[in-house]
Design a protein around this motif. Structure first.
Motif, PDB file in Angstrom:
ATOM      1  N   TYR A 191       0.835  -1.206   0.000  1.00  0.00           N
ATOM      2  CA  TYR A 191       0.000   0.000   0.000  1.00  0.00           C
ATOM      3  C   TYR A 191       0.872   1.259   0.000  1.00  0.00           C
ATOM      4  O   TYR A 191       0.674   2.164  -0.794  1.00  0.00           O
ATOM      5  CB  TYR A 191      -0.927  -0.014   1.219  1.00  0.00           C
ATOM      6  CG  TYR A 191      -1.589   1.308   1.530  1.00  0.00           C
ATOM      7  CD1 TYR A 191      -2.745   1.692   0.865  1.00  0.00           C
ATOM      8  CD2 TYR A 191      -1.067   2.162   2.496  1.00  0.00           C
ATOM      9  CE1 TYR A 191      -3.352   2.902   1.149  1.00  0.00           C
ATOM     10  CE2 TYR A 191      -1.666   3.373   2.785  1.00  0.00           C
ATOM     11  CZ  TYR A 191      -2.820   3.742   2.105  1.00  0.00           C
ATOM     12  OH  TYR A 191      -3.410   4.941   2.388  1.00  0.00           O
ATOM     13  N   THR A 235      -8.409  -0.820  -9.312  1.00  0.00           N
ATOM     14  CA  THR A 235      -8.757  -2.200  -8.948  1.00  0.00           C
ATOM     15  C   THR A 235      -7.650  -2.826  -8.095  1.00  0.00           C
ATOM     16  O   THR A 235      -7.918  -3.461  -7.075  1.00  0.00           O
ATOM     17  CB  THR A 235      -8.990  -3.047 -10.220  1.00  0.00           C
ATOM     18  OG1 THR A 235     -10.059  -2.453 -10.957  1.00  0.00           O
ATOM     19  CG2 THR A 235      -9.323  -4.489  -9.876  1.00  0.00           C
ATOM     20  N   THR A 249      -7.663  -1.105  -4.646  1.00  0.00           N
ATOM     21  CA  THR A 249      -8.829  -1.536  -3.871  1.00  0.00           C
ATOM     22  C   THR A 249      -8.640  -2.958  -3.348  1.00  0.00           C
ATOM     23  O   THR A 249      -9.039  -3.276  -2.228  1.00  0.00           O
ATOM     24  CB  THR A 249     -10.104  -1.434  -4.720  1.00  0.00           C
ATOM     25  OG1 THR A 249     -10.246  -0.088  -5.172  1.00  0.00           O
ATOM     26  CG2 THR A 249     -11.338  -1.824  -3.929  1.00  0.00           C
ATOM     27  N   SER A 250      -8.011  -3.792  -4.135  1.00  0.00           N
ATOM     28  CA  SER A 250      -7.739  -5.169  -3.711  1.00  0.00           C
ATOM     29  C   SER A 250      -6.843  -5.192  -2.473  1.00  0.00           C
ATOM     30  O   SER A 250      -7.078  -5.946  -1.527  1.00  0.00           O
ATOM     31  CB  SER A 250      -7.092  -5.942  -4.861  1.00  0.00           C
ATOM     32  OG  SER A 250      -6.739  -7.227  -4.452  1.00  0.00           O
ATOM     33  N   ILE A 259      -6.483  -2.775  -0.253  1.00  0.00           N
ATOM     34  CA  ILE A 259      -7.256  -2.212   0.861  1.00  0.00           C
ATOM     35  C   ILE A 259      -8.239  -3.238   1.413  1.00  0.00           C
ATOM     36  O   ILE A 259      -8.384  -3.382   2.628  1.00  0.00           O
ATOM     37  CB  ILE A 259      -8.002  -0.945   0.393  1.00  0.00           C
ATOM     38  CG1 ILE A 259      -7.005   0.143   0.045  1.00  0.00           C
ATOM     39  CG2 ILE A 259      -8.986  -0.459   1.452  1.00  0.00           C
ATOM     40  CD1 ILE A 259      -7.596   1.248  -0.796  1.00  0.00           C
ATOM     41  N   ASN A 260      -8.917  -3.961   0.514  1.00  0.00           N
ATOM     42  CA  ASN A 260      -9.882  -4.974   0.954  1.00  0.00           C
ATOM     43  C   ASN A 260      -9.202  -6.096   1.723  1.00  0.00           C
ATOM     44  O   ASN A 260      -9.720  -6.562   2.741  1.00  0.00           O
ATOM     45  CB  ASN A 260     -10.657  -5.534  -0.234  1.00  0.00           C
ATOM     46  CG  ASN A 260     -11.655  -4.553  -0.789  1.00  0.00           C
ATOM     47  OD1 ASN A 260     -12.040  -3.593  -0.117  1.00  0.00           O
ATOM     48  ND2 ASN A 260     -12.077  -4.767  -2.018  1.00  0.00           N
ATOM     49  N   GLU A 261      -8.054  -6.546   1.253  1.00  0.00           N
ATOM     50  CA  GLU A 261      -7.331  -7.603   1.966  1.00  0.00           C
ATOM     51  C   GLU A 261      -6.928  -7.135   3.361  1.00  0.00           C
ATOM     52  O   GLU A 261      -7.038  -7.885   4.335  1.00  0.00           O
ATOM     53  CB  GLU A 261      -6.105  -8.046   1.168  1.00  0.00           C
ATOM     54  CG  GLU A 261      -6.446  -8.894  -0.047  1.00  0.00           C
ATOM     55  CD  GLU A 261      -5.200  -9.409  -0.749  1.00  0.00           C
ATOM     56  OE1 GLU A 261      -4.386 -10.082  -0.089  1.00  0.00           O
ATOM     57  OE2 GLU A 261      -5.043  -9.114  -1.948  1.00  0.00           O
ATOM     58  N   TYR A 269      -8.457  -4.865   5.116  1.00  0.00           N
ATOM     59  CA  TYR A 269      -9.699  -4.769   5.886  1.00  0.00           C
ATOM     60  C   TYR A 269     -10.120  -6.140   6.422  1.00  0.00           C
ATOM     61  O   TYR A 269     -10.495  -6.277   7.578  1.00  0.00           O
ATOM     62  CB  TYR A 269     -10.809  -4.164   5.023  1.00  0.00           C
ATOM     63  CG  TYR A 269     -12.131  -4.072   5.737  1.00  0.00           C
ATOM     64  CD1 TYR A 269     -12.373  -3.056   6.657  1.00  0.00           C
ATOM     65  CD2 TYR A 269     -13.133  -5.011   5.497  1.00  0.00           C
ATOM     66  CE1 TYR A 269     -13.584  -2.975   7.320  1.00  0.00           C
ATOM     67  CE2 TYR A 269     -14.338  -4.931   6.157  1.00  0.00           C
ATOM     68  CZ  TYR A 269     -14.562  -3.913   7.070  1.00  0.00           C
ATOM     69  OH  TYR A 269     -15.760  -3.855   7.728  1.00  0.00           O
ATOM     70  N   TYR A 270     -10.046  -7.172   5.576  1.00  0.00           N
ATOM     71  CA  TYR A 270     -10.442  -8.525   5.996  1.00  0.00           C
ATOM     72  C   TYR A 270      -9.504  -9.092   7.049  1.00  0.00           C
ATOM     73  O   TYR A 270      -9.884  -9.985   7.799  1.00  0.00           O
ATOM     74  CB  TYR A 270     -10.545  -9.467   4.795  1.00  0.00           C
ATOM     75  CG  TYR A 270     -11.663  -9.086   3.855  1.00  0.00           C
ATOM     76  CD1 TYR A 270     -12.934  -8.778   4.335  1.00  0.00           C
ATOM     77  CD2 TYR A 270     -11.455  -8.991   2.487  1.00  0.00           C
ATOM     78  CE1 TYR A 270     -13.955  -8.401   3.484  1.00  0.00           C
ATOM     79  CE2 TYR A 270     -12.468  -8.616   1.634  1.00  0.00           C
ATOM     80  CZ  TYR A 270     -13.721  -8.330   2.135  1.00  0.00           C
ATOM     81  OH  TYR A 270     -14.722  -7.957   1.295  1.00  0.00           O
ATOM     82  N   SER A 275      -8.038  -1.336   8.976  1.00  0.00           N
ATOM     83  CA  SER A 275      -8.778  -0.418   8.110  1.00  0.00           C
ATOM     84  C   SER A 275      -8.032   0.909   8.018  1.00  0.00           C
ATOM     85  O   SER A 275      -7.389   1.338   8.967  1.00  0.00           O
ATOM     86  CB  SER A 275     -10.198  -0.212   8.625  1.00  0.00           C
ATOM     87  OG  SER A 275     -10.174   0.361   9.914  1.00  0.00           O
ATOM     88  N   ARG A 295     -10.996   6.686   5.232  1.00  0.00           N
ATOM     89  CA  ARG A 295     -11.384   7.048   3.870  1.00  0.00           C
ATOM     90  C   ARG A 295     -10.578   8.232   3.332  1.00  0.00           C
ATOM     91  O   ARG A 295     -10.111   8.209   2.194  1.00  0.00           O
ATOM     92  CB  ARG A 295     -12.879   7.355   3.840  1.00  0.00           C
ATOM     93  CG  ARG A 295     -13.384   7.734   2.478  1.00  0.00           C
ATOM     94  CD  ARG A 295     -14.856   7.954   2.460  1.00  0.00           C
ATOM     95  NE  ARG A 295     -15.251   8.937   3.462  1.00  0.00           N
ATOM     96  CZ  ARG A 295     -16.492   9.171   3.832  1.00  0.00           C
ATOM     97  NH1 ARG A 295     -17.457   8.478   3.298  1.00  0.00           N
ATOM     98  NH2 ARG A 295     -16.773  10.086   4.737  1.00  0.00           N
ATOM     99  N   ASP A 353     -14.936   6.368  -4.696  1.00  0.00           N
ATOM    100  CA  ASP A 353     -15.844   6.245  -5.819  1.00  0.00           C
ATOM    101  C   ASP A 353     -16.075   7.595  -6.503  1.00  0.00           C
ATOM    102  O   ASP A 353     -16.284   7.651  -7.712  1.00  0.00           O
ATOM    103  CB  ASP A 353     -17.190   5.659  -5.374  1.00  0.00           C
ATOM    104  CG  ASP A 353     -17.056   4.208  -4.932  1.00  0.00           C
ATOM    105  OD1 ASP A 353     -16.115   3.533  -5.401  1.00  0.00           O
ATOM    106  OD2 ASP A 353     -17.894   3.750  -4.137  1.00  0.00           O
TER     107      ASP A 353
END
Length: 172
Positions: free
Chosen positions: A101, A117, A120-121, A123-125, A127-128, A132, A135, A169
């Motif tokens: 990141y 994309t 975002t991938s 960031i999502n990983e 987060y999971y 976090s 924003r 977004d």
């Protein structure tokens, strides 16, 4: 709703084991199945229901990972380890993703959509895995990783928008 909460308690804490006290001083030992009463059976059913829910939610290839598990808690822990890894592995994944990141840059041959994309991938990983990123930091990071050819657009966005409330977004 109460049953769902009770099933989660069985998964997260441990299954109920009916016991009886023997000896002096009293020592709790597990009851035999013949000694179970209706209350014991009802409590044990919760573990069976929790196990069923967990097993029905996985595929055949994952069933090998849990085949030796006796309780819903054991199944849950085996699945957590299989998907998240041990705490040490999880921390290493977080470290690697955080580094990725922080070092992110838009590649020369990459479209803005592909970069978004990929970003975002990451960031999502994170987060999971329980990490976090606020924003407003994500928006600032996106703006900072764009190449110099985007400088005028970045400056226009910074001047026209409130970066504290702008979402990723809205950058698209």
């Amino acid at each position: 709703m109460a049953e769902d909460s009770e099933l989660w308690d069985v998964i997260y804490d441990r299954p109920f084991v009916p016991t009886k006290n023997l000896g002096d001083p009293a020592v709790a030992i597990p009851k035999t199945r013949k000694e179970f009463n209706d209350v014991n059976r009802k409590a044990l059913e919760k573990n069976c229901r929790a196990k069923k829910i967990l097993v029905c939610g996985i595929g055949l290839d994952e069933s090998n990972k849990i085949s030796a598990c006796q309780s819903a808690k054991e199944i849950w822990e085996a699945l957590q380890t299989a998907h998240e890894g041990t705490t040490q592995v999880k921390q290493f994944k977080i470290y690697m993703l955080t580094t990725e990141y922080e070092l992110s840059r838009m590649k020369d041959d990459e479209s803005i959509q592909d970069m978004h994309t990929r970003f975002t991938s990451i960031i999502n990983e994170l987060y999971y895995l329980g990490e976090s990123i606020p924003r407003n930091k994500l928006v600032r990071k996106i703006l900072s990783i764009l190449p110099s050819s985007w400088e005028s657009k970045v400056n226009a966005i910074i001047e026209a928008k409130d970066l504290q409330t702008l979402t990723m977004d809205e950058l698209e």
